[in-house]
Scaffold this motif. Sequence first.
Motif, PDB file in Angstrom:
ATOM      1  N   GLY A  32      17.698  18.776  36.611  1.00  0.00           N
ATOM      2  CA  GLY A  32      16.948  20.275  36.458  1.00  0.00           C
ATOM      3  C   GLY A  32      18.206  21.100  36.848  1.00  0.00           C
ATOM      4  N   ASP A  33      18.819  21.571  37.765  1.00  0.00           N
ATOM      5  CA  ASP A  33      19.865  22.521  37.851  1.00  0.00           C
ATOM      6  C   ASP A  33      20.975  21.844  37.028  1.00  0.00           C
ATOM      7  N   LEU A  34      21.351  20.523  37.011  1.00  0.00           N
ATOM      8  CA  LEU A  34      22.557  20.134  36.214  1.00  0.00           C
ATOM      9  C   LEU A  34      22.436  20.401  34.969  1.00  0.00           C
ATOM     10  N   GLY A  35      21.142  20.611  34.374  1.00  0.00           N
ATOM     11  CA  GLY A  35      21.139  20.764  32.982  1.00  0.00           C
ATOM     12  C   GLY A  35      21.302  22.388  32.687  1.00  0.00           C
ATOM     13  N   ILE A  36      21.397  23.150  33.676  1.00  0.00           N
ATOM     14  CA  ILE A  36      21.387  24.531  33.665  1.00  0.00           C
ATOM     15  C   ILE A  36      22.800  24.912  34.086  1.00  0.00           C
ATOM     16  N   GLU A  37      23.326  24.167  34.797  1.00  0.00           N
ATOM     17  CA  GLU A  37      24.926  24.682  35.444  1.00  0.00           C
ATOM     18  C   GLU A  37      25.868  24.008  34.549  1.00  0.00           C
ATOM     19  N   THR A  38      25.676  23.187  33.771  1.00  0.00           N
ATOM     20  CA  THR A  38      26.593  22.516  32.574  1.00  0.00           C
ATOM     21  C   THR A  38      26.064  22.351  31.229  1.00  0.00           C
ATOM     22  N   ASP A  39      26.722  21.998  30.210  1.00  0.00           N
ATOM     23  CA  ASP A  39      26.118  21.926  29.030  1.00  0.00           C
ATOM     24  C   ASP A  39      25.033  21.294  28.753  1.00  0.00           C
ATOM     25  N   LEU A  40      23.960  21.636  28.626  1.00  0.00           N
ATOM     26  CA  LEU A  40      22.528  20.779  28.199  1.00  0.00           C
ATOM     27  C   LEU A  40      22.724  19.701  27.340  1.00  0.00           C
ATOM     28  N   ALA A  41      23.497  20.060  26.169  1.00  0.00           N
ATOM     29  CA  ALA A  41      23.930  19.225  25.249  1.00  0.00           C
ATOM     30  C   ALA A  41      24.671  17.865  25.558  1.00  0.00           C
ATOM     31  N   ASP A  42      25.065  18.005  26.664  1.00  0.00           N
ATOM     32  CA  ASP A  42      26.204  17.192  27.322  1.00  0.00           C
ATOM     33  C   ASP A  42      25.769  16.305  28.255  1.00  0.00           C
ATOM     34  N   LEU A  43      24.099  16.740  28.870  1.00  0.00           N
ATOM     35  CA  LEU A  43      23.636  16.308  29.919  1.00  0.00           C
ATOM     36  C   LEU A  43      23.632  14.512  29.890  1.00  0.00           C
ATOM     37  N   PRO A  44      23.305  14.135  28.870  1.00  0.00           N
ATOM     38  CA  PRO A  44      23.043  12.663  28.757  1.00  0.00           C
ATOM     39  C   PRO A  44      24.516  11.895  29.121  1.00  0.00           C
ATOM     40  N   ASN A  45      25.408  12.408  28.580  1.00  0.00           N
ATOM     41  CA  ASN A  45      27.092  11.691  28.882  1.00  0.00           C
ATOM     42  C   ASN A  45      27.306  12.194  30.367  1.00  0.00           C
ATOM     43  N   ILE A  46      26.998  13.232  30.973  1.00  0.00           N
ATOM     44  CA  ILE A  46      27.271  13.432  32.111  1.00  0.00           C
ATOM     45  C   ILE A  46      26.469  12.557  33.146  1.00  0.00           C
ATOM     46  N   GLN A  47      25.224  12.006  32.948  1.00  0.00           N
ATOM     47  CA  GLN A  47      24.286  11.294  33.268  1.00  0.00           C
ATOM     48  C   GLN A  47      25.049   9.873  33.577  1.00  0.00           C
ATOM     49  N   ARG A  48      25.576   9.620  32.336  1.00  0.00           N
ATOM     50  CA  ARG A  48      26.279   8.151  32.344  1.00  0.00           C
ATOM     51  C   ARG A  48      27.467   8.301  33.365  1.00  0.00           C
ATOM     52  N   ARG A  49      28.168   9.471  33.435  1.00  0.00           N
ATOM     53  CA  ARG A  49      29.486   9.502  34.135  1.00  0.00           C
ATOM     54  C   ARG A  49      28.985   9.306  35.784  1.00  0.00           C
ATOM     55  N   ILE A  50      28.091   9.749  35.964  1.00  0.00           N
ATOM     56  CA  ILE A  50      27.494   9.648  37.359  1.00  0.00           C
ATOM     57  C   ILE A  50      27.089   8.308  37.800  1.00  0.00           C
ATOM     58  N   MET A  51      26.368   7.610  36.803  1.00  0.00           N
ATOM     59  CA  MET A  51      25.891   6.356  36.751  1.00  0.00           C
ATOM     60  C   MET A  51      26.952   5.276  37.110  1.00  0.00           C
ATOM     61  N   TYR A  52      28.124   5.468  36.125  1.00  0.00           N
ATOM     62  CA  TYR A  52      29.328   4.890  36.239  1.00  0.00           C
ATOM     63  C   TYR A  52      30.121   4.799  37.609  1.00  0.00           C
ATOM     64  N   ALA A  53      30.131   6.105  38.075  1.00  0.00           N
ATOM     65  CA  ALA A  53      30.746   6.094  39.446  1.00  0.00           C
ATOM     66  C   ALA A  53      29.934   5.406  40.487  1.00  0.00           C
ATOM     67  N   THR A  54      28.529   5.670  40.420  1.00  0.00           N
ATOM     68  CA  THR A  54      27.924   4.786  41.473  1.00  0.00           C
ATOM     69  C   THR A  54      27.842   3.211  41.511  1.00  0.00           C
ATOM     70  N   ALA A  55      28.160   2.794  40.232  1.00  0.00           N
ATOM     71  CA  ALA A  55      28.417   1.289  39.888  1.00  0.00           C
ATOM     72  C   ALA A  55      29.658   1.112  40.492  1.00  0.00           C
ATOM     73  N   LYS A  56      30.735   1.804  40.129  1.00  0.00           N
ATOM     74  CA  LYS A  56      32.081   1.424  40.399  1.00  0.00           C
ATOM     75  C   LYS A  56      31.962   1.255  42.107  1.00  0.00           C
ATOM     76  N   TRP A  57      31.518   2.222  42.605  1.00  0.00           N
ATOM     77  CA  TRP A  57      31.796   2.358  44.183  1.00  0.00           C
ATOM     78  C   TRP A  57      30.797   1.445  44.894  1.00  0.00           C
ATOM     79  N   GLY A  58      29.612   1.015  44.330  1.00  0.00           N
ATOM     80  CA  GLY A  58      28.949   0.139  44.868  1.00  0.00           C
ATOM     81  C   GLY A  58      27.716   0.736  45.646  1.00  0.00           C
ATOM     82  N   LYS A  59      27.480   2.063  45.037  1.00  0.00           N
ATOM     83  CA  LYS A  59      26.410   3.019  45.761  1.00  0.00           C
ATOM     84  C   LYS A  59      24.961   2.935  44.863  1.00  0.00           C
ATOM     85  N   ARG A  60      23.915   3.467  45.889  1.00  0.00           N
ATOM     86  CA  ARG A  60      22.521   3.263  44.919  1.00  0.00           C
ATOM     87  C   ARG A  60      22.479   4.614  44.356  1.00  0.00           C
TER      88      ARG A  60
END
Length: 470
Positions: free
Chosen positions: A247-275
Amino acid sequence: MNAIKTKIIATIGPCTDTYDVLKKLHKAGMNVARINMSHATHKDAQNVIDLVRQINAEQSADYGPIGLLLDTQGPEIRTGVYQGDIDLKVGDIVNLTIREDLDVETSSIQINYKGLIKSVSKGSRISIDNGLINFRVLAKDNENLTCKVLDGGKLGSKRHVNLPGVRVDLPSITKKDRKDINLAIKNNISFIALSFVRSAQDIHELRAILKKNKSSAKIIAKIENQEGLDNIHEITKATDIVMVARGDLGIETDLADLPNIQRRIMYATAKWGKRSIVATHLLESMIVNPTPTRAEVTDVANAIYEGADAVMLSGETSVGKYPVQCIKMLKKIAAKTENFRTLGYEEFLSDKSDWQNIAIGARDLASRIDADGIVVVTRSGQTADVISSTKPFRMPIYAFTNNLDTFQQLSLVGGMQPHYMKSISNQASTINKIKLILRSKVRSKKSLKFVLIGGVYSASHSDSIQIIST
């Protein structure tokens, strides 16, 4: 069995805060009940807590535990209180003010953040009401901003304000948050979500409060702005769970980039073994419609492909017309999507500990022998975490624990089917009891084979892998 790996979080609100509806949500597939302290009072929260505890006592053995999640409001900026809506049209010139001691006219909008004037410059964009109404700053003085309306609409009282790209000079844990966190600690809540996390220090601050009060609650870091995104790896290492709060992430960053931002975050959780949790607008149209859009179905599936442990509903289950149908729809989408592999971010897992390597070995062994599932025996939940981080494909995971806090927290560990046992100290007895439970859960005429990971010589960590048959 009809269990899915993806966990479902439902925000509880006016349309779901009764015993009967909560029970239906649980039966439909809800794993975690979220209490949003941006809207809920302590009385509201206590009501939900008490109802969930009652339902857990009645049906957690059949449908698994309902975890409780308290979501803090965080350092929010809001508009003032008005007699009626302010009608804003594109091109209007309006005044945004931080003054409180004047009778604000319809051309003026009060903002409750004293640092507003210093935070923005000529040309800055200000968004209100989740990005629906937008302004461009034309000029400013000590107490006022002259702004042009870029996107108009009717502005009501106490609407959320975003300052994209601006670091808000407010504490990460506000006075209100501290009171709400104390309520969570008092009620032994399983998960506390910290809003607008900007750095690992925010997590350390909450961790210190929990430690001081001897709370075992897991911390959820909500990533909602650019600063949090810039520090995503340090935040992920410090926290237990990360939420992509779109919600806020799509306003505080570039909305068009949100799908890629989501993947960056998901990659970080996978890398560090977090839920991980993906949240906001998953089935937004189902607030008023009985079926989702095709785009929403695809959005949910993509979150699962990216390896999300959980997906979260907000307005869909707090104020929507079809809360139970929303849960059922998420479960149906997950059941179909989990037949396909994730994007493989788990292959970048950086944890090289013996514990994690045992988990990888258990996953690979289960695949090689075509096991009927993986069995986890855990006290703290850590063994469940390391197994979950490996993302076993088409492989159910049955987690057994003698710790009630862990039992509740397993509600948010992807892939886990939690079971509570009063004692797991005697290995032979524990395995025999597990076999009986598995036989009742997995109805089959043939002998069943499982890979078991647990501690034989250690009570603090897993040190063995076994193959067991029923």
